[in-house]
Scaffold this active site. Structure first.
Site, mmCIF file in Angstrom:
data_model
loop_
_atom_site.group_PDB
_atom_site.id
_atom_site.type_symbol
_atom_site.label_atom_id
_atom_site.label_comp_id
_atom_site.label_asym_id
_atom_site.label_seq_id
_atom_site.Cartn_x
_atom_site.Cartn_y
_atom_site.Cartn_z
ATOM 1 N N GLU A 194 1.675 -0.042 -5.129
ATOM 2 C CA GLU A 194 0.298 0.768 -5.166
ATOM 3 C C GLU A 194 0.909 1.616 -5.129
ATOM 4 O O GLU A 194 1.507 2.438 -4.376
ATOM 5 C CB GLU A 194 -0.328 0.546 -4.087
ATOM 6 C CG GLU A 194 -2.036 1.672 -4.163
ATOM 7 C CD GLU A 194 -2.566 2.663 -3.566
ATOM 8 O OE1 GLU A 194 -3.208 2.837 -3.900
ATOM 9 O OE2 GLU A 194 -1.610 2.296 -2.734
ATOM 10 N N ASP A 196 0.422 -1.364 -0.129
ATOM 11 C CA ASP A 196 0.200 0.216 0.300
ATOM 12 C C ASP A 196 1.519 1.172 0.206
ATOM 13 O O ASP A 196 1.828 1.360 0.370
ATOM 14 C CB ASP A 196 -1.454 0.011 1.616
ATOM 15 C CG ASP A 196 -1.891 1.254 1.130
ATOM 16 O OD1 ASP A 196 -2.841 1.177 0.464
ATOM 17 O OD2 ASP A 196 -1.468 2.658 2.540
HETATM 18 C C1 NOJ Z 1 -4.425 2.981 -0.189
HETATM 19 C C2 NOJ Z 1 -5.772 2.795 -0.513
HETATM 20 O O1 NOJ Z 1 -5.626 2.235 -1.036
HETATM 21 C C3 NOJ Z 1 -6.713 2.727 0.453
HETATM 22 O O2 NOJ Z 1 -7.855 2.498 0.205
HETATM 23 C C4 NOJ Z 1 -5.582 3.392 1.606
HETATM 24 O O3 NOJ Z 1 -6.883 4.600 1.999
HETATM 25 C C5 NOJ Z 1 -4.980 4.290 1.533
HETATM 26 N N1 NOJ Z 1 -4.255 4.322 0.687
HETATM 27 C C6 NOJ Z 1 -4.277 4.592 2.279
HETATM 28 O O4 NOJ Z 1 -3.417 3.193 3.347
#
Ligand code: NOJ
Length: 553
Positions: A301, A232
């Protein structure tokens, strides 16, 4: 038929007047590792299946529904966070990295899930959230009270003192969720930094102990048997050590509290972040080497510019992520043209990416659903597109049936992203089969009677049937290593062609325009067609606006 009707011949010629198919030789797709041509299916556990009827989806629900994943023949599932959490950000605020939150079940449930999915040949990837913890994590409590060894686990800074005696944050940095990225802590008399909600304090990766802690967490889950991670918020891991103010984005016209008001040169994609990702890759590769078994992978991500995305993949010397999410197609909507599609995919065929595995997705839990964003009659077209382009396909649960955004009241919109998080629509029973009648954490979309899995299984032609056909196509596409794509000058039609050395091909044609588009089938036959295509045997087929097909010859 209108004047824009074009006629194409289903032979491999440049069919589009202004822009002939652009060729891009893609990697020889032989000897691919398991993940390089995989379908990764994202499960948002809260919304998949609620087995104990408490309103929230759970691990036993994912176990119960294994047949769906087996039936789809996905290669891996990726579970959004299942760890202990106060759920301020639905699990992306972790208070214990090694415990399953009780709302989802317990470790026995998880081990059973892992075992059953593995026996079914499906890999299990977990969400790994290293950038921040919950403010309820014991590390944060210890850091607040400056317990020896924990003082610098997070990013703390003294306030700026104003002339009138008031204090303000140390610099102008903004949170991704808007407003200052700094929150005052009364006990410690300092500000702490958070890229996201204030309940998600950022860990300090310049502290070697923090780096080790997070590696230990990865090892813990790998030892349990997971096959890898979706990592993430990677670009947000490091920030400038001197806490320099970020420049204002010229002409953004935005409110100064809006995240995009600033140009994030000091809080995103810092050099140390790339090094960390390379280090994680070495760690994962060593893990696989030392323990045997299939390659453990991770995907990052990164909502970053493409040149940065490339660095998350590797720097030519060192490898980084197995793949870094390609969010380009999230920029398409109902008004997009075939040129827009071209412009979103083209950069990924730059030679710079030649040595890396591409990936394609049209949705996730943070963005309006593909069917709503791009139009329900384009569902098949986009599922076909992300398949024919090769590499990894990532499917957000529900995209296989063209599930749309839910309908929520202002009170239920506690988070704008709740629209895409309403429960999966299994069938026409109570709550669309999500549970046995308890009020779900978000209401089931009213569209479930028209759009649900059971119904689509019964139909001869449905999004679901098409999706299954596309998974089969994916397996065969490895034999079609040449790829070309193009669009017509008025933006109506997008074409992708995959050929093999024997001039056989699969050809995707999507009429995204407003006029019918006539196709001569010639020696080709229909391999898959979007649900509205009307075709009676013959040599001619007219793709109506929104229709898409894949031909095979
Ligand atoms: C990306 C995640 O996909 C999202 O849902 C989240 O709010 C943020 N990162 C913070 O962790």
């Amino acid at each position: 038929m209108g004047k824009f009707v074009l006629i194409i011949l289903a032979t491999f010629v440049a069919i589009l007047n202004a822009s002939p198919l652009k060729h891009s030789q893609i990697r020889q797709e032989e000897n691919l590792d398991w993940w390089q041509n995989a379908v990764v299916y994202q499960i948002y556990p809260r919304s998949f299946r609620d087995s104990n009827n408490d309103g929230v989806g759970d691990l036993r629900g994912i176990i119960e529904k294994i047949d769906h994943l087996i039936d789809l023949e996905v290669d891996a599932i990726w579970l959004s966070p299942i760890y202990k959490s106060p759920m301020i950000d639905n699990g992306y605020d972790i208070s214990d990295y090694r415990t399953i939150d009780e709302v989802f079940g317990n470790m026995d449930d998880f081990m059973e899930l892992l075992d059953k999915y593995h026996k079914a040949g499906i890999k299990v990837l977990l969400d790994f959230v290293p950038n921040h913890t919950s403010d309820q994590h014991e590390w944060f409590n210890k850091s607040v009270s400056k317990e020896p060894g924990y003082e610098d686990y997070y990013i703390w800074a003294a306030p700026k003192l104003n002339e009138n005696g008031t204090r303000s944050p140390p610099n102008n940095w903004l949170s991704v969720f808007d407003n200052s990225a700094w929150t005052w802590n009364e006990q410690r008399q300092e500000y702490y930094f958070h890229q996201f909600y204030s309940a998600q304090p950022d860990l300090n990766f310049r502290n070697a102990k923090v780096q080790q802690e997070l590696k230990d967490v990865m090892a813990y889950w790998l030892d349990m048997g997971v096959d890898g991670f979706r990592i993430d918020a990677v670009p947000h891991i490091y920030e400038d050590a001197e806490l320099k103010d970020e420049p204002v984005n010229p002409d953004s016209g935005l409110n100064p509290t809006d995240y995009n008001y600033l140009n994030h040169i000091y809080t995103k994609d810092q050099n140390e972040t790339f090094s960390l990702v390379y280090d994680w890759r070495a760690f994962m590769d060593n893990y696989t080497k030392a323990n045997g078994g299939d390659t453990r992978i991770f995907m990052t991500e990164c909502a970053s510019d493409l040149d940065k995305i490339l660095y998350y993949y590797g720097n030519g010397e060192k490898l980084g992520a197995h793949f870094s999410f390609n969010f380009n197609l999230l920029g398409l909507d109902v008004n997009s043209t075939s040129k827009d599609i071209n412009d979103k995919i083209d950069p990924w065929f730059d030679r710079k990416f030649n040595n890396y595995t591409k990936n394609w997705l049209t949705g996730n839990h943070d963005n309006p659903r593909a069917a709503s964003r791009m139009g329900p009659n384009h569902v098949d077209a986009y599922n076909m597109l992300i398949t024919i382009l090769g590499g990894v396909t990532v499917t957000y649960m529900g995209e296989e049936i063209g599930q749309e955004n839910g309908e929520l009241t202002p009170e239920e919109m506690t988070d704008a992203r709740n629209l895409e998080r309403t429960p999966f629509q299994w069938d026409t029973t109570v709550n669309a089969g999500f549970n046995d009648g308890a009020t779900p954490w978000l209401p089931v979309s009213k569209k479930y009677l028209e759009t649900n899995l059971a119904d689509q299984k019964n139909k001869t032609i449905s999004h679901y049937k098409n999706y299954k056909q596309l998974v089969q196509l994916k397996k065969d596409l490895v034999n079609y290593s040449s790829l070309g794509y193009g669009y017509d000058e008025i933006g109506n039609v997008f074409v992708v062609s995959r050929t093999n050395g024997r001039s056989q091909y699969y050809r995707y044609i999507f009429n995204i325009g407003r006029e019918g588009y006539e196709i001569k089938l010639g020696s080709s036959s229909l391999f898959v067609q979007s649900v509205n295509v009307s075709y009676s045997p013959g040599d001619t087929l007219v793709l109506q606006p929104g229709d898409s097909i894949i031909l095979k010859a």
